[in-house]
Scaffold this motif. Structure first.
Motif, mmCIF file in Angstrom:
data_model
loop_
_atom_site.group_PDB
_atom_site.id
_atom_site.type_symbol
_atom_site.label_atom_id
_atom_site.label_comp_id
_atom_site.label_asym_id
_atom_site.label_seq_id
_atom_site.Cartn_x
_atom_site.Cartn_y
_atom_site.Cartn_z
ATOM 1 N N ARG A 185 10.900 -17.332 -47.122
ATOM 2 C CA ARG A 185 11.506 -16.408 -48.083
ATOM 3 C C ARG A 185 11.111 -16.763 -49.519
ATOM 4 O O ARG A 185 11.030 -15.898 -50.378
ATOM 5 N N MET A 186 10.922 -18.041 -49.769
ATOM 6 C CA MET A 186 10.537 -18.515 -51.104
ATOM 7 C C MET A 186 9.543 -19.665 -50.923
ATOM 8 O O MET A 186 9.380 -20.185 -49.820
ATOM 9 N N ASN A 187 8.883 -20.063 -52.023
ATOM 10 C CA ASN A 187 7.975 -21.220 -51.996
ATOM 11 C C ASN A 187 6.941 -21.075 -50.877
ATOM 12 O O ASN A 187 6.810 -21.937 -50.009
ATOM 13 N N HIS A 188 6.183 -19.997 -50.933
ATOM 14 C CA HIS A 188 5.380 -19.576 -49.790
ATOM 15 C C HIS A 188 4.103 -20.390 -49.583
ATOM 16 O O HIS A 188 3.680 -20.598 -48.455
ATOM 17 N N ALA A 189 3.436 -20.796 -50.680
ATOM 18 C CA ALA A 189 2.076 -21.358 -50.587
ATOM 19 C C ALA A 189 1.187 -20.408 -49.790
ATOM 20 O O ALA A 189 0.370 -20.824 -48.966
ATOM 21 N N TYR A 190 1.351 -19.124 -50.050
ATOM 22 C CA TYR A 190 0.641 -18.082 -49.291
ATOM 23 C C TYR A 190 -0.702 -17.737 -49.929
ATOM 24 O O TYR A 190 -1.702 -17.545 -49.237
ATOM 25 N N VAL A 191 -0.739 -17.654 -51.249
ATOM 26 C CA VAL A 191 -2.007 -17.404 -51.935
ATOM 27 C C VAL A 191 -2.758 -18.723 -51.981
ATOM 28 O O VAL A 191 -2.226 -19.739 -52.432
ATOM 29 N N ARG A 192 -3.993 -18.711 -51.490
ATOM 30 C CA ARG A 192 -4.807 -19.935 -51.425
ATOM 31 C C ARG A 192 -6.117 -19.728 -52.178
ATOM 32 O O ARG A 192 -6.575 -18.586 -52.324
ATOM 33 N N PRO A 193 -6.752 -20.795 -52.655
ATOM 34 C CA PRO A 193 -8.076 -20.634 -53.266
ATOM 35 C C PRO A 193 -9.032 -19.954 -52.294
ATOM 36 O O PRO A 193 -9.229 -20.432 -51.169
ATOM 37 N N GLY A 194 -9.554 -18.811 -52.686
ATOM 38 C CA GLY A 194 -10.471 -18.055 -51.831
ATOM 39 C C GLY A 194 -9.855 -16.831 -51.194
ATOM 40 O O GLY A 194 -10.572 -15.994 -50.665
ATOM 41 N N GLY A 195 -8.538 -16.697 -51.227
ATOM 42 C CA GLY A 195 -7.910 -15.530 -50.606
ATOM 43 C C GLY A 195 -6.436 -15.754 -50.372
ATOM 44 O O GLY A 195 -5.718 -16.206 -51.249
ATOM 45 N N VAL A 196 -5.986 -15.435 -49.143
ATOM 46 C CA VAL A 196 -4.585 -15.659 -48.781
ATOM 47 C C VAL A 196 -4.541 -16.381 -47.435
ATOM 48 O O VAL A 196 -5.514 -16.380 -46.680
ATOM 49 N N ALA A 197 -3.396 -16.992 -47.119
ATOM 50 C CA ALA A 197 -3.291 -17.851 -45.936
ATOM 51 C C ALA A 197 -3.489 -17.070 -44.646
ATOM 52 O O ALA A 197 -4.089 -17.574 -43.696
ATOM 53 N N GLN A 198 -2.980 -15.861 -44.599
ATOM 54 C CA GLN A 198 -3.143 -15.048 -43.387
ATOM 55 C C GLN A 198 -2.966 -13.577 -43.725
ATOM 56 O O GLN A 198 -2.416 -13.236 -44.773
ATOM 57 N N ASP A 199 -3.434 -12.723 -42.850
ATOM 58 C CA ASP A 199 -3.415 -11.281 -43.091
ATOM 59 C C ASP A 199 -1.977 -10.735 -43.005
ATOM 60 O O ASP A 199 -1.086 -11.368 -42.444
ATOM 61 N N VAL A 200 -1.798 -9.538 -43.576
ATOM 62 C CA VAL A 200 -0.512 -8.843 -43.471
ATOM 63 C C VAL A 200 -0.547 -7.995 -42.212
ATOM 64 O O VAL A 200 -1.371 -7.084 -42.095
ATOM 65 N N PRO A 201 0.322 -8.268 -41.243
ATOM 66 C CA PRO A 201 0.308 -7.463 -40.012
ATOM 67 C C PRO A 201 0.788 -6.037 -40.267
ATOM 68 O O PRO A 201 1.618 -5.805 -41.156
ATOM 69 N N ASN A 202 0.271 -5.103 -39.495
ATOM 70 C CA ASN A 202 0.634 -3.697 -39.671
ATOM 71 C C ASN A 202 2.123 -3.458 -39.491
ATOM 72 O O ASN A 202 2.730 -2.637 -40.177
ATOM 73 N N GLU A 203 2.739 -4.180 -38.536
ATOM 74 C CA GLU A 203 4.171 -3.977 -38.303
ATOM 75 C C GLU A 203 5.004 -4.396 -39.513
ATOM 76 O O GLU A 203 6.070 -3.827 -39.762
ATOM 77 N N ALA A 204 4.509 -5.385 -40.275
ATOM 78 C CA ALA A 204 5.222 -5.784 -41.493
ATOM 79 C C ALA A 204 5.130 -4.678 -42.548
ATOM 80 O O ALA A 204 6.107 -4.394 -43.255
ATOM 81 N N LEU A 205 3.950 -4.035 -42.630
ATOM 82 C CA LEU A 205 3.805 -2.907 -43.562
ATOM 83 C C LEU A 205 4.702 -1.748 -43.141
ATOM 84 O O LEU A 205 5.292 -1.067 -43.994
ATOM 85 N N ASP A 206 4.801 -1.514 -41.834
ATOM 86 C CA ASP A 206 5.693 -0.449 -41.340
ATOM 87 C C ASP A 206 7.135 -0.720 -41.762
ATOM 88 O O ASP A 206 7.839 0.183 -42.232
ATOM 89 N N ALA A 207 7.573 -1.978 -41.584
ATOM 90 C CA ALA A 207 8.944 -2.345 -41.950
ATOM 91 C C ALA A 207 9.162 -2.190 -43.446
ATOM 92 O O ALA A 207 10.223 -1.736 -43.894
ATOM 93 N N LEU A 208 8.140 -2.567 -44.245
ATOM 94 C CA LEU A 208 8.263 -2.446 -45.699
ATOM 95 C C LEU A 208 8.392 -0.984 -46.107
ATOM 96 O O LEU A 208 9.264 -0.629 -46.923
ATOM 97 N N GLU A 209 7.544 -0.120 -45.542
ATOM 98 C CA GLU A 209 7.600 1.302 -45.899
ATOM 99 C C GLU A 209 8.937 1.914 -45.507
ATOM 100 O O GLU A 209 9.442 2.810 -46.182
ATOM 101 N N ALA A 210 9.518 1.413 -44.423
ATOM 102 C CA ALA A 210 10.834 1.920 -44.013
ATOM 103 C C ALA A 210 11.927 1.495 -44.989
ATOM 104 O O ALA A 210 12.937 2.189 -45.142
ATOM 105 N N GLU A 211 11.713 0.352 -45.671
ATOM 106 C CA GLU A 211 12.707 -0.161 -46.624
ATOM 107 C C GLU A 211 12.602 0.498 -47.998
ATOM 108 O O GLU A 211 13.576 0.521 -48.748
#
Length: 446
Positions: A185-211
């Protein structure tokens, strides 16, 4: 008001000067009577008041009655040592430290740091478009979350607890998405040098659009509760005034600066992560007061929603594209799915490096234990965080660890303005002035 001596009241043989007993009447008259007696001003240590100053910000106020004659901010009680610790970790591990600075804007801390590292590596133009779109989406959602906390806690300090509950409720929608993508939820260390740690899954985008429709309603609720509320306006209009000259002298940026009418936004002035390709407006006001800053933050949330929707549309079109730079000597393994425990590497990745490819295992081992080398040099990158310009000055001596990483945190610079905003006002106005700056002490004492 009755004026008696200490001896009259307590009969203990001590005369410690007059004792004032306010028993109704006009407060201005009481204050005037006290002033005619030539009493010395009193010094009060005030705080903690704002939730993000939980015992680590000391405001030293010199009061004349209810009027603040002098105000100073005492900092240094948190002292996390984040910048020094980063010198003893690899460049990639640095993200796990800097994300904890301003803990309400972790994605911005990570992004600014990684952009500086990428500038040193000379790979700024090699970052995949999908990774940049993910960064933009995460940053704009984080901007909304930060502003929601600012408005919520600021309202709570004025006694409007409903504003706080709405702010935290709406931020929770964003944190749910962050947790689905990063595992935290916080302190992600998600953005990494060169890109991001992992891709955003489609189901997460679906949940976000629903919110998003509910999030829009929540922001509208805040707008309706505050902006035309006579009590809120009475407490914020012409309070915490700081004009453009003062902002320039103190290096103040963000909503405080834009409340003077200057449309200074690094997303427009020096674009990064492809912000120049997004359609959004820079929000300004000309009141230079706490009310103007509140209006700016609410309007910026609407602009951030606009950007987020554009980023979601782009991510829908680029499914399967890489989210990490192609150079395997730099790229942290990124094409992963979140493990069953909500974090860690996916089983596919572990199976590959442990049982199928000796070269992948060696690469992974070297990258994790030693890290990649960064050419000698120094770089500065500034981005527009919710609070203002967040800058990173990274210095490399050619090794696998930062020689120095220094952060220009906006809370640190903006907090200087607290004294200018508070002096000449009332004690109650100090609360409003500090809340309108929106400081987080994790960013001040790094």
């Amino acid at each position: 008001m009755a004026t008696q001596t200490h001896e009259d009241l307590y009969g203990d043989g001590e005369d410690l000067g007059p004792v004032f007993t306010a028993s109704g009447g006009d407060w201005d008259q009481i204050a005037a009577d006290a002033a005619t007696l030539g009493e010395e001003r009193i010094v009060v240590n005030m705080g903690p008041q704002h939730p993000s100053t939980h015992g680590v910000l000391r405001l030293i106020l010199e009061l004349d009655g209810e009027t603040v004659r002098e105000a100073r901010a005492g900092i240094g009680y948190l002292h996390t040592g984040i910048e020094k610790n980063m010198e003893f970790r690899t460049w990639t591990q640095g993200t796990t430290f800097c994300t904890r600075m301003d803990y309400l804007t972790p994605i911005f801390n990570e992004a600014a740091y990684c952009l500086a590292v990428e500038k040193l590596l000379g790979i700024t133009d090699q970052i995949p478009q999908r990774a940049n779109d993910i960064r933009v989406l995460m940053m704009e959602l984080n901007r909304i979350g930060s502003h929601l906390i600012c408005m919520g806690t600021g309202g709570m300090e004025l006694g409007a607890t409903t504003v706080m509950t709405i702010g935290f409720r709406e931020r929770e929608r964003i944190l749910r998405f962050f947790e689905a993508v990063t595992g935290l939820r916080m302190n992600h260390a998600y953005v990494r040098p060169g890109g991001v740690a992992q891709d955003v899954p489609n189901e997460a985008l679906d949940a976000l659009e629903a919110e998003l429709p509910d999030l829009r309603r929540g922001i509208r609720d805040l707008e309706n509760l505050l902006l035309e509320n006579p009590v809120f306006k009475g407490r914020t209009v012409d309070v915490g005034h700081l004009d453009l000259t003062g902002c320039m002298a103190l290096g103040v940026t963000g909503p405080v600066l834009r409340s003077t009418g200057l449309p200074m936004d690094l997303r427009k002035v020096t674009p990064y992560c492809g912000y120049e390709t997004y359609d959004f407006n820079v929000v300004t006001r000309e009141s230079a007061d706490a009310y103007g800053r509140a209006c700016i933050r609410i309007e910026e949330m609407w602009e951030s929603l606009k950007i987020a929707e554009q980023a979601i549309a782009r991510l829908r079109e680029s499914v399967g594209e890489p989210v990490m730079v192609a150079d395997k000597k730099i790229a942290w393994p990124a094409q992963l799915s979140v493990g069953s425990d909500g974090q860690g590497n996916s089983l596919d990745h572990i199976r590959n490096i442990m049982g199928e490819s000796m070269e992948s295992l060696i690469h992974h081992f070297k990258l994790v234990t030693e890290g990649f080398r960064v050419p000698p040099g120094q770089a500065y990158v500034g981005i527009e965080s919710p609070k203002g310009e967040l800058g990173v000055h990274a210095v490399s001596d050619g090794g696998t660890r930062p020689f120095r990483a220094h952060f220009r945190d906006p809370s640190f610079h903006n907090l200087q303005a607290a004294s200018v905003m508070a002096e000449g006002g009332l004690v109650a106005d100090v609360i409003v002035a500090v809340a309108s700056i929106d400081p987080v002490m994790g960013g001040v004492d790094r």
